[in-house]
Design an enzyme around this catalytic site. Structure first.
Site, PDB file in Angstrom:
ATOM      1  N   GLY A  94       0.759  -1.250   0.000  1.00 22.18           N
ATOM      2  CA  GLY A  94       0.000   0.000   0.000  1.00 22.18           C
ATOM      3  C   GLY A  94       0.780   1.283   0.000  1.00 22.18           C
TER       4      GLY A  94
ATOM      5  N   GLY B  69       3.654  -3.548  -3.725  1.00 21.45           N
ATOM      6  CA  GLY B  69       3.572  -3.660  -5.178  1.00 21.45           C
ATOM      7  C   GLY B  69       4.052  -2.376  -5.825  1.00 21.45           C
ATOM      8  NE  ARG B  70       0.132   2.663  -5.929  1.00 23.93           N
ATOM      9  CZ  ARG B  70      -0.972   2.686  -6.669  1.00 23.93           C
ATOM     10  NH1 ARG B  70      -0.952   3.255  -7.855  1.00 23.93           N
ATOM     11  NH2 ARG B  70      -2.087   2.166  -6.225  1.00 23.93           N
TER      12      ARG B  70
ATOM     13  CB  CYS C 147     -14.074   4.837 -30.122  1.00 29.38           C
ATOM     14  SG  CYS C 147     -13.145   4.863 -31.643  1.00 29.38           S
ATOM     15  CD  GLU C 148     -15.209   3.772 -23.902  1.00 28.51           C
ATOM     16  OE1 GLU C 148     -15.799   4.528 -23.111  1.00 28.51           O
ATOM     17  OE2 GLU C 148     -15.537   2.611 -24.126  1.00 28.51           O
TER      18      GLU C 148
ATOM     19  CD  GLU D  29       0.136  -9.195   1.459  1.00 25.04           C
ATOM     20  OE1 GLU D  29      -0.728  -8.485   0.901  1.00 25.04           O
ATOM     21  OE2 GLU D  29      -0.159 -10.076   2.269  1.00 25.04           O
TER      22      GLU D  29
HETATM   23  N1  LLP Z   1      -1.659  -6.910  -0.904  1.00 28.06           N
HETATM   24  C1  LLP Z   1      -2.958  -6.972  -1.188  1.00 28.06           C
HETATM   25  C2  LLP Z   1      -3.799  -7.929  -0.495  1.00 28.06           C
HETATM   26  C3  LLP Z   1      -3.504  -6.098  -2.150  1.00 28.06           C
HETATM   27  O1  LLP Z   1      -4.802  -6.144  -2.428  1.00 28.06           O
HETATM   28  C4  LLP Z   1      -2.662  -5.171  -2.834  1.00 28.06           C
HETATM   29  C5  LLP Z   1      -3.188  -4.272  -3.850  1.00 28.06           C
HETATM   30  C6  LLP Z   1      -1.286  -5.173  -2.497  1.00 28.06           C
HETATM   31  C7  LLP Z   1      -0.823  -6.044  -1.518  1.00 28.06           C
HETATM   32  C8  LLP Z   1      -0.309  -4.242  -3.146  1.00 28.06           C
HETATM   33  O2  LLP Z   1      -0.615  -2.912  -2.885  1.00 28.06           O
HETATM   34  P1  LLP Z   1       0.385  -1.751  -3.347  1.00 28.06           P
HETATM   35  O3  LLP Z   1       1.657  -1.890  -2.537  1.00 28.06           O
HETATM   36  O4  LLP Z   1       0.655  -1.946  -4.790  1.00 28.06           O
HETATM   37  O5  LLP Z   1      -0.343  -0.513  -3.067  1.00 28.06           O
HETATM   38  N2  LLP Z   1      -5.015  -0.742  -9.668  1.00 28.06           N
HETATM   39  C9  LLP Z   1      -4.918   0.230  -8.598  1.00 28.06           C
HETATM   40  C10 LLP Z   1      -4.282  -0.387  -7.353  1.00 28.06           C
HETATM   41  C11 LLP Z   1      -5.024  -1.601  -6.843  1.00 28.06           C
HETATM   42  C12 LLP Z   1      -4.371  -2.226  -5.635  1.00 28.06           C
HETATM   43  C13 LLP Z   1      -5.014  -3.507  -5.277  1.00 28.06           C
HETATM   44  N3  LLP Z   1      -4.409  -4.232  -4.193  1.00 28.06           N
HETATM   45  C14 LLP Z   1      -4.140   1.435  -9.094  1.00 28.06           C
HETATM   46  O6  LLP Z   1      -3.733   1.439 -10.250  1.00 28.06           O
HETATM   47  O7  LLP Z   1      -3.954   2.407  -8.362  1.00 28.06           O
END
Ligand code: LLP
Length: 428
Positions: free
Chosen positions: A247, A286-287, A355-356, A284
């Site tokens: 997150g 990601g981003r 086309c949106e 966990e």
């Molecule tokens: N763990 C779980 C259980 C999650 O649902 C997520 C992201 C993460 C870890 C990783 O979160 P991060 O570190 O990436 O914030 N598509 C959206 C973001 C959706 C995130 C969904 N869950 C966007 O482009 O902003």
């Protein structure tokens, strides 16, 4: 030679006004591989990872890259080689981890809707933990494990009910979200899990949302989770690990998220103060590992002046970069090289060919552009390619990973034939 760093984008810089990723010229990559093209910097990924590794130095900790942010094999390989585990949300993601050389025992399986087939696949592979999100899922997982003569390692995702103060579509830790089990139900559900013969309770987990730029929701969530650890252990169940989800936000547009190591110094202080410093910690992210390690290169097709708006029509679109259309997200848009003499400076909406009306990439941007110019859409390493679609039968872009002066094509551009594979005409 002049050298100008891009604030917030380590390893991307202008050399004599030409944008580079590490030692590689981006206009040269656009020339070689065509556009739209995603370009990732390996050093930027490892720099982002290093902030977490510093935060956990000397601790029993496991970083599980949340691969939904970017699940391309070449990207997964970088994290697997750096020793990361993976947070997955489907059987398809598990197949990708294994194909990229990741270790199954460092995989955690999140998500509210795991199917029995996915549970079997994950148990056969020997994954590290299932992050279970409901009582019903516990029952099904226990059944599946028993039929295989196994016990499934489980953690229960608790919903700490804190507001992460982010976009509503990416908040997950509030009561009204579909994720996790309610704080007040947690102890009862742990007792239920412990009573099921096909399960082995190993941990507790939470995830409160994404693109979080404020420290307070994390600290509040940690307090709530540690309260639950107290009550679960007081009831006689031992938790081997605490998984605190992902997150952490990145800088898209003058955002100032805490650094991973500084955030974790504060969180670890809370954990230590409560006497749980010896437990294994899992996260966990990601981003924050990939978002600012990637850019999307695109070419200006047409400049279309209008009475109220000027449009800069580029060859990347919402199918390549879905975040603006889905979340009104901001991505910086910068030139790859000095503008042509024919370019006019104006305020533009940068839009794609789909086309949106929702197909926009940036609004009200001051740019000096002419047809044929190349632009970089910044912060495109996370949730762009992994969310890309074939809408309008547009092939997905190619992807390149840069490592110093080396260039690796990690995904070929998708062709129309690739897209039609597996489709059938209905006969005469
Ligand atoms: N763990 C779980 C259980 C999650 O649902 C997520 C992201 C993460 C870890 C990783 O979160 P991060 O570190 O990436 O914030 N598509 C959206 C973001 C959706 C995130 C969904 N869950 C966007 O482009 O902003």
């Amino acid at each position: 030679m002049t050298h100008a760093l891009l604030p917030g984008h380590p390893h991307f810089s202008y050399r004599d006004d030409v944008l580079f990723a590490e030692g590689v010229s981006l206009p040269a990559l656009a020339q070689q591989f065509a556009t739209p093209l995603f370009v990732y910097s390996k050093a930027a990924m490892l720099t982002a990872l290093a902030a977490y590794q510093r935060g956990f130095a000397g601790r029993n900790a496991q970083i599980c890259y949340a691969m939904k942010a970017n699940s391309s094999l070449g990207v997964l390989q970088v994290f697997a080689q750096a020793g990361c585990g993976f947070d997955i949300v489907s059987g398809g993601e598990l197949a990708r981890v294994l194909a990229a050389g990741g270790q199954a025992d460092k995989v955690i399986f999140s998500g509210v809707g795991k199917t029995p087939a996915e549970m079997r696949q994950a148990l056969s592979a020997g994954i590290g933990c299932f992050n279970v999100e409901s009582e019903a899922e516990l029952d099904v997982l226990s059944e599946v494990a028993l039929t295989m003569g196994l016990r499934a390692p489980v953690s229960i995702r608790v919903n700490p009910n804190v507001d992460p103060k982010t976009h509503p579509y990416i908040s997950t830790g509030l009561k009204d979200n579909k994720f996790g089990v309610a704080h007040e139900d947690t102890l009862r559900i742990y007792r239920h899990a412990a009573s099921l013969a096909g399960l082995k309770v190993v941990g507790i987990d939470c995830h409160i949302g994404s693109q979080i730029t404020d420290t307070t929701p994390y600290l509040d969530a940690m307090d709530r989770v540690l309260d639950l650890v107290d009550s679960i252990e007081a009831a006689g169940m031992v938790l081997e690990h605490i998984d605190f989800g992902g997150g952490l936000g990145i800088n898209y547009n003058n955002d100032t998220p805490p650094q991973a190591d500084a955030l974790w110094a504060q969180l670890l202080a809370r954990i230590d103060a409560r006497g749980y410093g010896h437990k294994k910690l899992m996260i966990e992210p990601g981003r924050s590992l990939v978002g600012n390690a990637g850019v999307c290169l695109t070419e200006v097709l047409y400049v279309k002046p209008g009475e109220h708006k000027n449009f800069c029509i580029v060859n990347a679109a919402m199918n390549d970069l879905p975040r603006p259309a889905m979340y009104q997200a901001f991505h910086a848009i910068v030139p790859l090289q000095p503008a042509k003499p024919s370019a006019t400076e104006a305020r533009y909406d940068v839009v794609g060919p789909v086309c949106e009306s929702g197909d926009w990439i940036g609004r009200d941007r001051n740019l000096r552009v002419a047809a044929g110019d190349l632009l970089a859409v910044m912060s495109a390493g996370a949730y762009c390619m992994s969310m890309a679609s074939n809408y309008n039968t547009r092939g997905r872009a190619a992807e390149v990973l840069v490592d110093g002066d080396q260039v690796h094509l990690i995904r070929e551009r998708e062709t129309a034939t690739d897209q039609m594979r597996g489709e059938h005409l209905i006969g005469r």
